[in-house]
Scaffold this active site. Structure first.
Site, mmCIF file in Angstrom:
data_model
loop_
_atom_site.group_PDB
_atom_site.id
_atom_site.type_symbol
_atom_site.label_atom_id
_atom_site.label_comp_id
_atom_site.label_asym_id
_atom_site.label_seq_id
_atom_site.Cartn_x
_atom_site.Cartn_y
_atom_site.Cartn_z
ATOM 1 N N TYR A 1 45.192 58.737 78.382
ATOM 2 C CA TYR A 1 44.832 60.153 78.244
ATOM 3 C C TYR A 1 45.970 60.850 77.510
ATOM 4 O O TYR A 1 46.598 61.785 77.989
ATOM 5 C CB TYR A 1 44.574 60.795 79.609
ATOM 6 C CG TYR A 1 43.290 60.358 80.277
ATOM 7 C CD1 TYR A 1 42.342 59.599 79.590
ATOM 8 C CD2 TYR A 1 42.997 60.706 81.586
ATOM 9 C CE1 TYR A 1 41.160 59.191 80.188
ATOM 10 C CE2 TYR A 1 41.813 60.309 82.198
ATOM 11 C CZ TYR A 1 40.898 59.553 81.497
ATOM 12 O OH TYR A 1 39.727 59.166 82.092
HETATM 13 C C1 LIG Z 1 35.132 59.736 74.442
HETATM 14 C C2 LIG Z 1 36.246 59.040 75.131
HETATM 15 C C3 LIG Z 1 35.995 58.394 76.325
HETATM 16 C C4 LIG Z 1 37.014 57.709 76.982
HETATM 17 N N1 LIG Z 1 36.735 57.084 78.152
HETATM 18 C C5 LIG Z 1 37.711 56.370 78.763
HETATM 19 C C6 LIG Z 1 37.456 55.631 79.954
HETATM 20 O O1 LIG Z 1 36.349 55.641 80.480
HETATM 21 N N2 LIG Z 1 38.466 54.922 80.499
HETATM 22 C C7 LIG Z 1 39.715 54.886 79.927
HETATM 23 O O2 LIG Z 1 40.578 54.183 80.447
HETATM 24 N N3 LIG Z 1 39.987 55.594 78.819
HETATM 25 C C8 LIG Z 1 39.017 56.319 78.223
HETATM 26 N N4 LIG Z 1 39.309 56.999 77.074
HETATM 27 C C9 LIG Z 1 40.659 56.909 76.506
HETATM 28 C C10 LIG Z 1 40.772 55.650 75.662
HETATM 29 O O3 LIG Z 1 40.901 54.518 76.489
HETATM 30 C C11 LIG Z 1 42.020 55.734 74.774
HETATM 31 O O4 LIG Z 1 41.908 56.824 73.908
HETATM 32 C C12 LIG Z 1 42.209 54.447 73.981
HETATM 33 O O5 LIG Z 1 43.555 54.329 73.571
HETATM 34 C C13 LIG Z 1 41.292 54.394 72.808
HETATM 35 O O6 LIG Z 1 41.369 53.187 72.131
HETATM 36 P P1 LIG Z 1 40.901 53.145 70.605
HETATM 37 O O7 LIG Z 1 41.162 51.804 70.063
HETATM 38 O O8 LIG Z 1 39.533 53.715 70.486
HETATM 39 O O9 LIG Z 1 41.871 54.251 69.995
HETATM 40 P P2 LIG Z 1 42.897 54.313 68.773
HETATM 41 O O10 LIG Z 1 43.029 55.775 68.492
HETATM 42 O O11 LIG Z 1 42.484 53.436 67.659
HETATM 43 O O12 LIG Z 1 44.246 53.758 69.403
HETATM 44 C C14 LIG Z 1 44.901 54.360 70.498
HETATM 45 C C15 LIG Z 1 46.384 53.949 70.487
HETATM 46 O O13 LIG Z 1 46.488 52.530 70.545
HETATM 47 C C16 LIG Z 1 47.120 52.018 69.350
HETATM 48 N N5 LIG Z 1 46.356 50.843 68.936
HETATM 49 C C17 LIG Z 1 45.035 50.817 68.639
HETATM 50 N N6 LIG Z 1 44.667 49.565 68.318
HETATM 51 C C18 LIG Z 1 45.765 48.784 68.407
HETATM 52 C C19 LIG Z 1 45.990 47.405 68.186
HETATM 53 N N7 LIG Z 1 45.004 46.601 67.805
HETATM 54 N N8 LIG Z 1 47.250 46.923 68.354
HETATM 55 C C20 LIG Z 1 48.258 47.746 68.746
HETATM 56 N N9 LIG Z 1 48.085 49.082 68.960
HETATM 57 C C21 LIG Z 1 46.840 49.594 68.809
HETATM 58 C C22 LIG Z 1 47.007 53.140 68.338
HETATM 59 O O14 LIG Z 1 47.989 53.041 67.338
HETATM 60 C C23 LIG Z 1 47.137 54.352 69.218
HETATM 61 O O15 LIG Z 1 48.484 54.574 69.536
HETATM 62 C C24 LIG Z 1 38.307 57.694 76.415
HETATM 63 C C25 LIG Z 1 38.550 58.352 75.217
HETATM 64 C C26 LIG Z 1 37.537 59.039 74.580
HETATM 65 C C27 LIG Z 1 37.813 59.783 73.304
#
Ligand SMILES: Cc1cc2nc3c(=O)[nH]c(=O)nc-3n(C[C@H](O)[C@H](O)[C@H](O)COP(=O)(O)OP(=O)(O)OC[C@H]3O[C@@H](n4cnc5c(N)ncnc54)[C@H](O)[C@@H]3O)c2cc1C
Ligand SMILES: *[C@@H]1O[C@H](CO)[C@@H](O)[C@H](O)[C@H]1NC(C)=O
Ligand SMILES: *[C@@H]1O[C@H](CO)[C@@H](O)[C@H](O)[C@H]1NC(C)=O
Ligand SMILES: *[C@@H]1O[C@H](CO)[C@@H](O)[C@H](O)[C@H]1NC(C)=O
Ligand SMILES: *[C@@H]1O[C@H](CO)[C@@H](O)[C@H](O)[C@H]1NC(C)=O
Ligand SMILES: *[C@@H]1O[C@H](CO)[C@@H](O)[C@H](O)[C@H]1NC(C)=O
Length: 538
Positions: A482
């Protein structure tokens, strides 16, 4: 009525001031692009493919590639600094090449998987940067015999759930409830969903991983060692390397599960409900997860009256009769009846949680594959942990504050069950036994004006300040996934250990020190960094 389960700068002002204060002229987009492409061509030996995966700012597809995985419109303004290049690898060797070449020309990379970072850290920066966008690396291979799956970082949770369901109706995986969230950020940041009380976090069910390190070397659990493998299960991937995939352990789910939603306003004794919820939700049968949403609303029963609506949204890993009888005994104020329940399959419950209306309209599992490109609303989230129940008086004060501000709401997620049985240092995620529930502060809006943004950010911050007496202290803990830059920021590039310690201690409590040691061992020059990464101790 659908709550904002699935969304999601003052910072702008801050970032612009910072970048202006660095005197060195930025490299031109074209010169960086030429040098980078030359290097990548040498590294990957596949020049033809590179045309399709390396996007300069002048490429006609640049904007759409950038915007496809922006999940918070607050970070989609014209004043936001754009990446010089976006690379969208098709294979592991492309990722290795990007790390080697970006490092050799001394340019920052931001790693993006699903783009759901609440502060956009995967696609914004205050310095020239390259986005390494992993959306093409989305293979999910499920092995039902072994009850495992290899899931690539660019897969969405919806794709993971769908591919498991294709192979088995009695297996699932404990991760987030929004299908468009990406594996890479979600799991590297811990990951929880509606089976957290039964099976713990996503990272509690990870058995292997593939990572590209700062030298461009591809590692698995064995070759990376247990320290790095520990760090990328909740410490945030972006501080340590590029996660290519996780190997997960599937969990058993019953053929029939039950979902329900019960709503009460203050006129309907919502306060009693919340008092009871705090006792029952973290202690009941661990097959039952009852999320509580609290939102200021206009009363439907008394004209013009402002009130608070409490909604209990639940998943029970069992049948409706059983949960109705359990709630009759443990949680009579809920007043749960069989008519409030839907019995469905586990994949049905995934659809229900992601979109009630679509579920009722007969949505098919295939809709979980919809990536909903370039769609977002404006949002801000913050988090807190609650360790002792909030009194009735306390709640009444909170209702007043919610109504007075009018927009920001809460999502309470109960812990207990499996969460309390796992040691706080088993993974970097420290918030285990002793925590009754996690609170999310949630506000989502559509007005693009700067005034609206300022207003809602201020509301969220004021509510956070008001909540101080009710939540964890020393440190005031927060959930990495978050993401919230209000709790501390490492001014990009400055790599101050003191700044890093501020947010690091909130996110990781006593686990912060081990993360700092691992960071020093695997990336001493701090190539993998962002505004809230693990700092290197000088
Ligand atoms: C609509 C919504 C619903 C959500 N629901 C939940 C939930 O139910 N439970 C929960 O725990 N969280 C929830 N979240 C939060 C979510 O888990 C985090 O935002 C998570 O980091 C998103 O991962 P992403 O790959 O989509 O994001 P990104 O924005 O792509 O990455 C998030 C972070 O991780 C890093 N990162 C991404 N991919 C990699 C990789 N392959 N290797 C190294 N670093 C990487 C990025 O640089 C960034 O710092 C929710 C978020 C949103 C917007
Ligand atoms: C980003 O802004 C552009 C231009 O205003 C708009 O077309 C696009 O839909 C926006 N996307 C998101 C995800 O906010
Ligand atoms: C994932 O890769 C395997 C082979 O490595 C292939 O058999 C499978 O079809 C791929 N799955 C998807 C969903 O693309
Ligand atoms: C609320 O509680 C009061 C006092 O216990 C009770 O008299 C009343 O019927 C309740 N109202 C509702 C709508 O349940
Ligand atoms: C109006 O709302 C308040 C909470 O804001 C509630 O306590 C009160 O019961 C409501 N008034 C009536 C007449 O229902
Ligand atoms: C789920 O339950 C609600 C409430 O009883 C009902 O209106 C709805 O039709 C059910 N949906 C399905 C798909 O069974």
């Amino acid at each position: 009525m659908a709550e904002p389960t699935c969304l999601s700068i003052t910072l702008f002002v801050l970032l612009i001031t910072i970048s202006a204060s660095f005197a060195a002229p930025p490299p031109t987009s074209q010169s960086v692009y030429d040098t980078f492409l030359l290097c990548l061509t040498k590294q990957t030996k596949s020049p033809t493919q590179l045309n399709d995966i390396v996007f300069s700012q002048t490429n006609p597809s640049f904007s759409s590639v950038l915007q496809n995985y922006i999940r918070n419109s607050r970070l989609n303004t014209t004043s936001t600094l754009k990446p010089l290049i976006i690379v969208t690898p098709l294979k592991k060797s492309h990722v290795q090449g990007v790390v080697i070449c970006a490092k050799s020309i001394g340019i920052q990379i931001k790693i993006r998987s699903g783009g759901h970072d609440y502060e956009g850290l995967s696609y914004i920066s205050d310095k020239p940067f390259i986005i390494l966008d992993l959306f093409n690396l989305n293979n999910v291979s499920v092995d039902i015999e072994k009850q495992t799956a290899v899931i690539q970082a660019g897969a969405t949770l919806g794709e993971v759930y769908y591919r498991i369901w294709e192979k088995s109706k009695v297996h699932g995986f404990p991760a987030g409830v929004c299908p468009t969230v990406g594996v890479g950020g979600h799991i590297s940041g811990a990951g929880y969903g509606n089976m957290v009380r039964k099976y713990g976090l996503s990272v509690d069910n990870v058995i292997d991983a593939q990572v590209v390190d700062v030298k461009g070397i591809l590692l698995d659990r064995k070759s990376m060692g247990e320290d790095l493998f520990w760090a990328i299960r909740g410490g945030g991937g972006a501080s340590f390397g590029v996660v290519l995939s996780y190997t997960i352990k599937l969990v058993p789910v019953p053929e029939t599960v039950t979902v329900f939603r019960v709503m009460k306003t203050l006129e309907e004794n919502a306060t009693d409900l919340v008092v009871e919820w705090q006792k029952v939700a973290p202690t009941t049968d661990d097959r039952l997860f009852m999320r509580l949403l609290l939102q200021p609303v206009t009363s439907t029963t008394v004209e013009g009256n402002k009130t608070v609506r409490a909604s209990v949204v639940a998943l029970f890993l069992g049948g409706a009769d059983e949960v109705v009888s359990l709630m009759g005994k443990e949680f009579p104020t809920l007043g749960l009846k069989k008519e409030n329940c839907n019995e469905t399959s586990w994949i049905g419950s995934v659809l229900w949680w992601s979109d009630n209306d679509a579920f009722n309209n007969g949505a098919k599992p295939k809709t979980l594959l919809d990536r909903k490109l370039n769609s977002a609303r404006f949002g801000k989230r913050k988090s807190d942990y609650v360790q002792k129940p909030i009194s009735r008086d306390g709640l009444e004060g909170i209702w007043k504050k919610l109504i007075e501000q009018g927009k920001v709401g809460f999502v309470f997620n109960p812990y207990g069950g499996k969460m309390a049985q796992i040691a706080s240092d088993a993974t970097p995620f420290p918030h285990r036994a002793g925590n009754l529930f996690k609170m999310q502060y949630s506000v989502t809006w559509d007005d693009p004006s700067e005034a609206a943004t300022q207003n809602f950010l201020t509301q969220a911050r004021k509510l956070y300040s008001y909540m101080t007496p009710f939540v964890s202290q020393n440190p005031r803990s927060a959930y990495l996934n978050y993401r919230d830059l209000d709790i501390g920021i490492n001014h990009f590039g400055a790599n101050s250990f003191e700044e890093g310690q501020v947010y690091g201690t909130k996110y990781f409590n006593n686990n912060f020190d081990r993360l700092v040691k691992i960071k020093a061992a695997v990336d001493p020059e701090n190539f993998f960094r962002n505004e809230q990464s693990i700092p290197v101790k000088a």
